[in-house]
Design an enzyme around this catalytic site. Structure first.
Site, PDB file in Angstrom:
ATOM      1  N   GLY A 100     -12.247 -75.998  46.883  1.00 22.66           N
ATOM      2  CA  GLY A 100     -10.886 -76.723  47.263  1.00 22.66           C
ATOM      3  C   GLY A 100     -10.679 -76.234  48.700  1.00 22.66           C
ATOM      4  CB  SER A 132     -16.760 -75.365  47.661  1.00 25.00           C
ATOM      5  OG  SER A 132     -16.150 -76.177  48.848  1.00 25.00           O
ATOM      6  CB  ALA A 133     -12.877 -72.833  48.507  1.00 22.36           C
ATOM      7  CG  HIS A 169     -19.603 -78.333  51.069  1.00 22.63           C
ATOM      8  ND1 HIS A 169     -19.978 -79.064  49.731  1.00 22.63           N
ATOM      9  CD2 HIS A 169     -18.481 -77.638  50.748  1.00 22.63           C
ATOM     10  CE1 HIS A 169     -18.902 -78.677  48.823  1.00 22.63           C
ATOM     11  NE2 HIS A 169     -18.133 -77.993  49.361  1.00 22.63           N
ATOM     12  CD  GLU A 204     -22.646 -80.708  49.509  1.00 21.14           C
ATOM     13  OE1 GLU A 204     -22.570 -79.152  49.672  1.00 21.14           O
ATOM     14  OE2 GLU A 204     -21.856 -81.370  48.970  1.00 21.14           O
TER      15      GLU A 204
END
Length: 247
Positions: A100, A132-133, A169, A204
């Site tokens: 997020g 991700s985060a 990413h 990715e």
């Protein structure tokens, strides 16, 4: 050396650490976490209870429900840490920090006193899954995130489970693009102008797996790029041994 970096240096010597750091949680045409199920199952072998950290998104209940569905292929209980006010890590075998907004996630981890708590618990054997985060905050800082600072944390300092930066990413420059803004490559080069910590830019579908004292790049064959001060950017192939980055 700053106290935070000393803690990172000491922590990364721990030989019992089990980490899985995903660049992304959802691959095109596949369900949430589906592309990384095998790696997650290996990292969570023997795990019975997972604490999910939903603070990178606003709706904590809905995000925790999504995490439960994503981990349903494992025989594990998933509890949302937003539901645990006192001793949130007690009784857990693993923690999953979802993706997020990295600034919002870090801000909540700081406010809830979870940065040091997670760092210490992982040193004692708690398994860590980040996406991700959740991968960004596992590094020394979130200075190489792609996110907009929608909130202002007290500092950019992360949990520090690895002693280098990660850019999830990662997008390669498109030579045919008419976009006039900076490419991801240019932004990471600018980071190195002001910092001396290497950056692993993960495309990715890739992930980093630490098992004991070994660090490897896994996932899709797209690989990653390694940015280091004073050195040319290097391509890293999927399957590469990156244990030297723990030094």
């Amino acid at each position: 050396m700053e106290p935070a970096m000393i803690a990172v240096a000491n922590l990364t010597r721990e030989a019992t650490m089990e980490l899985l750091l995903l660049s992304n949680s959802t691959a095109p045409g596949r369900a949430y976490l589906e592309h990384a199920r095998e790696a997650i199952a290996e990292t969570f072998a023997g795990v019975e209870r997972v604490g999910f950290v939903p603070f990178a998104l606003a709706d904590h209940d809905a995000y925790t429900a999504q995490a439960r569905r994503g981990l349903a292929f494992l025989d594990v209980e998933v509890v949302g840490l937003h539901e645990r006010v006192r001793s949130p890590l007690d009784g857990l075998d693993a923690v999953f920090v979802g993706g997020g907004n990295s600034f919002r996630l870090l801000d909540q981890l700081q406010r809830r006193g979870l940065l040091g708590a997670i760092r210490d618990a992982v040193a004692r054997g708690l398994r860590y899954l980040g996406s991700s985060a959740g991968t960004n905050v596992a590094t020394p800082s979130i200075r190489t995130t792609n996110d907009m600072p929608i909130v202002e944390p007290v500092s950019f300092e992360g949990i520090g489970l690895v002693p280098f930066q990660i850019n999830p990413h990662y997008l390669d420059p498109d030579p045919g693009s008419t976009h006039q803004g900076e490419t991801r490559d240019e932004r990471l080069q600018q980071y190195l102008e002001e910092n001396t910590v290497p950056v692993l830019a993960m495309r990715e579908g890739t992930w980093l797996r630490r098992s004991a004292d070994r660090l490897t790049l896994g996932g899709e064959a797209t690989g990653a790029r390694l940015y280091r001060p004073g050195l040319p950017t290097a391509e890293v192939t999927t399957g590469a041994d990156l244990t030297h980055l723990l030094g």
